[in-house]
Design an enzyme around this catalytic site. Structure first.
Site, PDB file in Angstrom:
ATOM      1  N   HIS A  67       0.877  -1.323  -0.030  1.00  0.00           N
ATOM      2  CA  HIS A  67       0.112   0.002  -0.135  1.00  0.00           C
ATOM      3  C   HIS A  67       0.757   1.215   0.067  1.00  0.00           C
ATOM      4  CE1 HIS A  67       0.954  -0.941   3.935  1.00  0.00           C
ATOM      5  NE2 HIS A  67       0.808   0.156   4.360  1.00  0.00           N
ATOM      6  N   ARG A  77      -4.721  16.866   4.912  1.00  0.00           N
ATOM      7  CA  ARG A  77      -5.341  15.529   5.170  1.00  0.00           C
ATOM      8  C   ARG A  77      -4.844  15.087   6.711  1.00  0.00           C
ATOM      9  NH1 ARG A  77      -3.007  10.330   5.175  1.00  0.00           N
ATOM     10  NH2 ARG A  77      -4.319   8.830   4.350  1.00  0.00           N
TER      11      ARG A  77
END
Length: 101
Positions: A67, A77
């Site tokens: 990932h 974020r």
């Protein structure tokens, strides 16, 4: 733990069996980019998770789930990263004692 790069990594550390991300901001409104991307063994995108405030994503950190996080293009974020373990020797029993402050 071994990690290939900051944006693309494959974590193999046995003591971090279950990482988790709790999203504190919304992709698409608070920021652009920044999706959690799971890849195939050949490095192709298999699925991508767009962060949504309050969503908890749990997965194993072995080689079965390569990932990465896409670059944030704008905004901020926010996510809380959590690591669960079954290895008592790797567990943090007193977080404040280990803090650098």
């Amino acid at each position: 733990m071994t990690c290939r790069a900051i944006w693309r990594h494959l974590c193999l550390c046995e003591c971090r069996l279950r990482p988790g991300l709790l999203y504190l901001s919304d992709g698409g409104s608070d920021f652009d980019g920044g999706r959690l991307v799971f890849e195939t063994a050949s490095g192709e995108m298999e699925t991508a998770v767009t962060p949504r405030r309050g969503t908890l994503v749990l997965f194993t950190s072995g080689e079965e789930f390569p990932h990465r996080v896409e670059k944030v293009l704008s905004g901020t974020r926010l996510a809380l990263t959590i690591a669960f373990t079954c290895d008592e020797t790797a567990a943090v029993t007193d977080l404040l004692a280990r803090a650098p402050f």
